[in-house]
Design a protein around this motif. Sequence first.
Motif, PDB file in Angstrom:
ATOM      1  N   LEU A 210       0.844  -1.184   0.000  1.00 12.95           N
ATOM      2  CA  LEU A 210       0.000   0.000   0.000  1.00 12.95           C
ATOM      3  C   LEU A 210       0.888   1.245   0.000  1.00 12.95           C
ATOM      4  O   LEU A 210       1.245   1.779   1.037  1.00 12.95           O
ATOM      5  CB  LEU A 210      -0.926   0.005   1.223  1.00 12.95           C
ATOM      6  CG  LEU A 210      -1.987   1.122   1.268  1.00 12.95           C
ATOM      7  CD1 LEU A 210      -2.845   1.062   0.014  1.00 12.95           C
ATOM      8  CD2 LEU A 210      -2.843   1.002   2.512  1.00 12.95           C
ATOM      9  N   GLN A 215      -2.883   4.204  -1.801  1.00 20.18           N
ATOM     10  CA  GLN A 215      -3.789   5.010  -0.987  1.00 20.18           C
ATOM     11  C   GLN A 215      -4.701   5.847  -1.870  1.00 20.18           C
ATOM     12  O   GLN A 215      -5.890   6.020  -1.586  1.00 20.18           O
ATOM     13  CB  GLN A 215      -2.996   5.918  -0.045  1.00 20.18           C
ATOM     14  CG  GLN A 215      -3.866   6.715   0.916  1.00 20.18           C
ATOM     15  CD  GLN A 215      -4.719   5.817   1.810  1.00 20.18           C
ATOM     16  OE1 GLN A 215      -4.195   4.927   2.477  1.00 20.18           O
ATOM     17  NE2 GLN A 215      -6.027   6.037   1.790  1.00 20.18           N
ATOM     18  N   LEU A 218      -7.437   3.706  -3.028  1.00 19.20           N
ATOM     19  CA  LEU A 218      -8.435   3.495  -1.974  1.00 19.20           C
ATOM     20  C   LEU A 218      -9.369   4.703  -1.856  1.00 19.20           C
ATOM     21  O   LEU A 218     -10.569   4.548  -1.606  1.00 19.20           O
ATOM     22  CB  LEU A 218      -7.749   3.245  -0.629  1.00 19.20           C
ATOM     23  CG  LEU A 218      -7.065   1.897  -0.434  1.00 19.20           C
ATOM     24  CD1 LEU A 218      -6.455   1.816   0.959  1.00 19.20           C
ATOM     25  CD2 LEU A 218      -8.037   0.747  -0.643  1.00 19.20           C
ATOM     26  N   ARG A 230      -8.740  -2.355   1.547  1.00 17.11           N
ATOM     27  CA  ARG A 230      -7.572  -2.199   2.428  1.00 17.11           C
ATOM     28  C   ARG A 230      -7.285  -3.488   3.178  1.00 17.11           C
ATOM     29  O   ARG A 230      -6.129  -3.920   3.284  1.00 17.11           O
ATOM     30  CB  ARG A 230      -7.829  -1.069   3.426  1.00 17.11           C
ATOM     31  CG  ARG A 230      -6.604  -0.720   4.273  1.00 17.11           C
ATOM     32  CD  ARG A 230      -6.961   0.180   5.427  1.00 17.11           C
ATOM     33  NE  ARG A 230      -7.815  -0.509   6.388  1.00 17.11           N
ATOM     34  CZ  ARG A 230      -7.383  -1.404   7.280  1.00 17.11           C
ATOM     35  NH1 ARG A 230      -6.092  -1.731   7.311  1.00 17.11           N
ATOM     36  NH2 ARG A 230      -8.213  -1.976   8.115  1.00 17.11           N
TER      37      ARG A 230
END
Length: 246
Positions: A210, A215, A218, A230
Motif C-alpha cells: 500500500l 492510498q 483506496l 484495504r
Amino acid sequence: MRIGEIAALVGVTSRAIRHYHHIGLLPEPGRRANGYRAYSVRDAVVLARIRRLTELGLGLDEVRDVLADDAGRELVEVLVELDADLARQENEIRERRLRLARLLDGPVSAEEVVSPALAELLGTAPATDSPMAAKDREHLVLLDTTGVGSEVYAALRPLAEDPAVHALYERLDALAAAPLDDPRIVPLAADMAAAVPDEVLAAIPGGPVLTGVGQALLDDYAAAQAEVVRRVMAALAARVAGRGTG
C-alpha cells in the motif's frame, strides 16, 4: 531522375531534399547541361534510408552518423538493410493492428489504449454491469501504463474467468452506501483475499504494497468498499510475508 521524380519515388518533398542538400546530409548530385540535378538509383536509396531512419525517431545528426557508417558499402548491402527496416516496420504495423483487433473484439472502450496482454485478459472476462468490476478494469488500465509484465495478466486470467469472482464484485457493489461498521466488510474481505491464488501474488514484483498510489486508489472507493480493499491488500501482504519466512 529530376528532383520531383525522386521525391515522388521515395515519398518525401522536394523541399526536404533541398534541405538535406543544404545541411550536407544528402550529397548534391551532378547536373545535366540544362542545370537540372540528375539523381541516380544510389541517391534514391540514400534518400529512402534517410526517410526510414527519421521515421524510426532518429534526429538528423543521428541519421548522418548512420549514413557515414554506410559509406563505401556495396549498394546491395544497403538495399538489404533497407529491406530489413521495412520488414521491421511491417511487423510493428501488424502488431498494432492485432492490438486494435483485440480492443475492438473485447469489452475495452475505444479510448482505452492498453497492451495486448491486458486486452486479452479483459477480453476473457464476461460482460458485467458491476461498478466495482468497471473500477477494477480502470485500475488495471492504469497499472498497464507502468509496464507491468504479461505474467501478471496471465496469472489473473483464472480470476477473470471465475464466476465466483463476479459474485464478490456484487457483494462489494452492495457496500456503496454502507457505514464502516457494516458486518459484511470483514467476511467479504476474507473471501476476496482467499480468492486470490498464490500464482498472482508471485507474479507481482514486491507483492501487494500500500504505497501512496495505493492510498490514492483506496480514496477512489466509498468508505466501506475502501475498507474491504484495504483489508484485502493487508491480508495478501501478510501472505507474501509469511511465505517468505516459511
